[in-house]
Design a protein around this motif. Structure first.
Motif, PDB file in Angstrom:
ATOM      1  N   GLY A 114      21.433 -26.801 -87.008  1.00  0.00           N
ATOM      2  CA  GLY A 114      20.042 -27.210 -87.191  1.00  0.00           C
ATOM      3  C   GLY A 114      19.924 -28.716 -87.322  1.00  0.00           C
ATOM      4  O   GLY A 114      20.875 -29.461 -87.077  1.00  0.00           O
ATOM      5  N   ARG A 117      16.524 -32.857 -92.251  1.00  0.00           N
ATOM      6  CA  ARG A 117      15.259 -33.530 -92.503  1.00  0.00           C
ATOM      7  C   ARG A 117      15.149 -33.866 -93.991  1.00  0.00           C
ATOM      8  O   ARG A 117      15.620 -33.116 -94.858  1.00  0.00           O
ATOM      9  CB  ARG A 117      14.073 -32.643 -92.099  1.00  0.00           C
ATOM     10  CG  ARG A 117      14.027 -32.271 -90.614  1.00  0.00           C
ATOM     11  CD  ARG A 117      13.787 -33.506 -89.751  1.00  0.00           C
ATOM     12  NE  ARG A 117      12.618 -34.238 -90.187  1.00  0.00           N
ATOM     13  CZ  ARG A 117      11.366 -33.961 -89.773  1.00  0.00           C
ATOM     14  NH1 ARG A 117      11.151 -32.937 -88.949  1.00  0.00           N
ATOM     15  NH2 ARG A 117      10.352 -34.683 -90.199  1.00  0.00           N
ATOM     16  N   LEU A 124       6.869 -31.396 -97.007  1.00  0.00           N
ATOM     17  CA  LEU A 124       7.578 -30.127 -96.925  1.00  0.00           C
ATOM     18  C   LEU A 124       6.616 -28.947 -97.065  1.00  0.00           C
ATOM     19  O   LEU A 124       6.745 -27.935 -96.358  1.00  0.00           O
ATOM     20  CB  LEU A 124       8.657 -30.057 -98.008  1.00  0.00           C
ATOM     21  CG  LEU A 124       9.518 -28.789 -98.010  1.00  0.00           C
ATOM     22  CD1 LEU A 124      10.166 -28.546 -96.648  1.00  0.00           C
ATOM     23  CD2 LEU A 124      10.583 -28.865 -99.111  1.00  0.00           C
ATOM     24  N   GLN A 128       6.198 -26.173 -94.080  1.00  0.00           N
ATOM     25  CA  GLN A 128       6.418 -24.742 -94.289  1.00  0.00           C
ATOM     26  C   GLN A 128       5.129 -23.941 -94.269  1.00  0.00           C
ATOM     27  O   GLN A 128       5.152 -22.728 -94.033  1.00  0.00           O
ATOM     28  CB  GLN A 128       7.108 -24.507 -95.644  1.00  0.00           C
ATOM     29  CG  GLN A 128       8.588 -24.780 -95.669  1.00  0.00           C
ATOM     30  CD  GLN A 128       9.222 -24.209 -96.912  1.00  0.00           C
ATOM     31  OE1 GLN A 128       9.281 -24.874 -97.947  1.00  0.00           O
ATOM     32  NE2 GLN A 128       9.677 -22.970 -96.833  1.00  0.00           N
ATOM     33  N   VAL A 146      16.957 -27.673 -91.257  1.00  0.00           N
ATOM     34  CA  VAL A 146      16.043 -26.770 -90.551  1.00  0.00           C
ATOM     35  C   VAL A 146      16.830 -26.104 -89.429  1.00  0.00           C
ATOM     36  O   VAL A 146      17.312 -26.778 -88.505  1.00  0.00           O
ATOM     37  CB  VAL A 146      14.832 -27.540 -89.982  1.00  0.00           C
ATOM     38  CG1 VAL A 146      13.883 -26.571 -89.262  1.00  0.00           C
ATOM     39  CG2 VAL A 146      14.093 -28.274 -91.103  1.00  0.00           C
ATOM     40  N   GLN A 169      14.518 -19.779 -92.648  1.00  0.00           N
ATOM     41  CA  GLN A 169      14.165 -20.813 -91.654  1.00  0.00           C
ATOM     42  C   GLN A 169      14.885 -22.130 -91.921  1.00  0.00           C
ATOM     43  O   GLN A 169      15.003 -22.964 -91.033  1.00  0.00           O
ATOM     44  CB  GLN A 169      12.649 -21.075 -91.653  1.00  0.00           C
ATOM     45  CG  GLN A 169      11.795 -19.958 -91.078  1.00  0.00           C
ATOM     46  CD  GLN A 169      11.645 -18.800 -92.056  1.00  0.00           C
ATOM     47  OE1 GLN A 169      11.542 -18.996 -93.278  1.00  0.00           O
ATOM     48  NE2 GLN A 169      11.659 -17.580 -91.531  1.00  0.00           N
ATOM     49  N   MET A 170      15.375 -22.289 -93.131  1.00  0.00           N
ATOM     50  CA  MET A 170      16.038 -23.543 -93.491  1.00  0.00           C
ATOM     51  C   MET A 170      16.935 -23.311 -94.693  1.00  0.00           C
ATOM     52  O   MET A 170      16.871 -22.266 -95.361  1.00  0.00           O
ATOM     53  CB  MET A 170      15.012 -24.646 -93.796  1.00  0.00           C
ATOM     54  CG  MET A 170      14.143 -24.366 -95.003  1.00  0.00           C
ATOM     55  SD  MET A 170      12.928 -25.682 -95.321  1.00  0.00           S
ATOM     56  CE  MET A 170      11.869 -25.547 -93.888  1.00  0.00           C
ATOM     57  N   PRO A 214      12.207 -25.971-101.453  1.00  0.00           N
ATOM     58  CA  PRO A 214      11.607 -25.335-100.264  1.00  0.00           C
ATOM     59  C   PRO A 214      11.309 -23.867-100.539  1.00  0.00           C
ATOM     60  O   PRO A 214      12.202 -23.126-100.981  1.00  0.00           O
ATOM     61  CB  PRO A 214      12.668 -25.515 -99.183  1.00  0.00           C
ATOM     62  CG  PRO A 214      13.951 -25.673 -99.918  1.00  0.00           C
ATOM     63  CD  PRO A 214      13.629 -26.336-101.214  1.00  0.00           C
ATOM     64  N   GLN A 217      13.330 -20.203 -99.743  1.00  0.00           N
ATOM     65  CA  GLN A 217      14.461 -20.477 -98.851  1.00  0.00           C
ATOM     66  C   GLN A 217      15.732 -20.672 -99.682  1.00  0.00           C
ATOM     67  O   GLN A 217      15.674 -21.130-100.833  1.00  0.00           O
ATOM     68  CB  GLN A 217      14.206 -21.735 -98.009  1.00  0.00           C
ATOM     69  CG  GLN A 217      12.976 -21.638 -97.117  1.00  0.00           C
ATOM     70  CD  GLN A 217      13.093 -20.517 -96.097  1.00  0.00           C
ATOM     71  OE1 GLN A 217      14.044 -20.429 -95.318  1.00  0.00           O
ATOM     72  NE2 GLN A 217      12.107 -19.604 -96.110  1.00  0.00           N
TER      73      GLN A 217
END
Length: 233
Positions: A114, A117, A124, A128, A146, A169-170, A214, A217
């Motif tokens: 990925g 970032r 953020l 998201q 990511v 997703q991350m 995040p 996640q």
């Protein structure tokens, strides 16, 4: 008196004698002629001394006149323009990284890919779409990886024992909030990789038990880049 027959015979005999004598004379003449023709000495070739002599003529040496020198202009070297074509050879670092990634895959470790970032809280949340996340203090920063595409990720449960695998997703790399000195140094280290695509060996991680960013996640347990094994690829 003699008879006519006797006279005729005598005349015939005399005629034969004359003819014989005449034939002998002719034959003798022919013999002389043939002997002169056949046995005549052949004409001898002129002796070498009698051959015509060729007078040698002396050759004069001709010296060519010096030609006029044509002035030559100095040659100016033309520098080649730098090539604008892209290089096709990969740097040695890329070859080494490819070899290490291939070795990691053969070993069976999990690889994740990925882009790294670094966001502030507002960025953020917008990235998201996590408007239900717990509000963060001003100045909070987050370094995340990511994923190229959503993938199943296995991490430790938050407050519960065991592991949980679900789509992510991350991966959160480090969170910083004002006053966290160690995390600030880690954020600054990750900023050097901001926007770069990497291949990483999946670190130990856990799912959060609260709704902080995040949002929903997994978070890696190490913080600093030196604690991760990854390649910029």
């Amino acid at each position: 008196m003699s008879s006519p027959l006797s006279n005729t015979a005598g005349a015939t005999t005399a005629l034969k004698v004359l003819i014989g004598i005449f034939s002998l004379v002719i034959l003798a003449s022919i013999g002389v002629i043939l002997s002169k023709t056949v046995f005549a000495p052949s004409a001898q070739a002129p002796a070498a001394s009698e051959q015509p002599s060729v007078e040698a003529t002396s050759l004069e040496t001709v010296t060519p006149e010096p030609s006029e020198e044509v002035p030559t202009e100095p040659v100016t070297e033309v520098e080649e323009a730098p090539s604008t074509e892209p290089k096709t050879e990969a740097p040695a670092e890329d070859d080494e990284a490819d070899a290490q990634i291939a070795a990691a895959e053969r070993s069976g470790v999990e690889l994740i890919r990925g882009t790294i970032r670094v966001f502030n809280a507002e960025e953020l949340r917008d990235f998201q779409g996590a408007f239900d996340a717990i509000p963060e203090s001003e100045g909070a920063l987050f370094a995340v990886l990511v994923f190229d595409e959503p993938q199943d990720f296995t991490a430790a449960r938050g407050a519960d024992p065991g592991f949980l695998t679900r789509e992510a997703q991350m991966l959160g790399l480090v969170d910083y909030r004002p006053g966290w000195t160690e995390q600030l140094a880690a954020i600054e280290a990750w900023e050097e990789y901001d926007g770069l695509h990497v291949t990483m060996i999946a670190p130990e991680a856990g799912w959060p038990s609260e709704g902080t960013l995040p949002y929903s996640q997994p978070r890696a347990f190490p913080d600093d880049p030196s604690e991760f094994e990854f390649w910029v690829k």
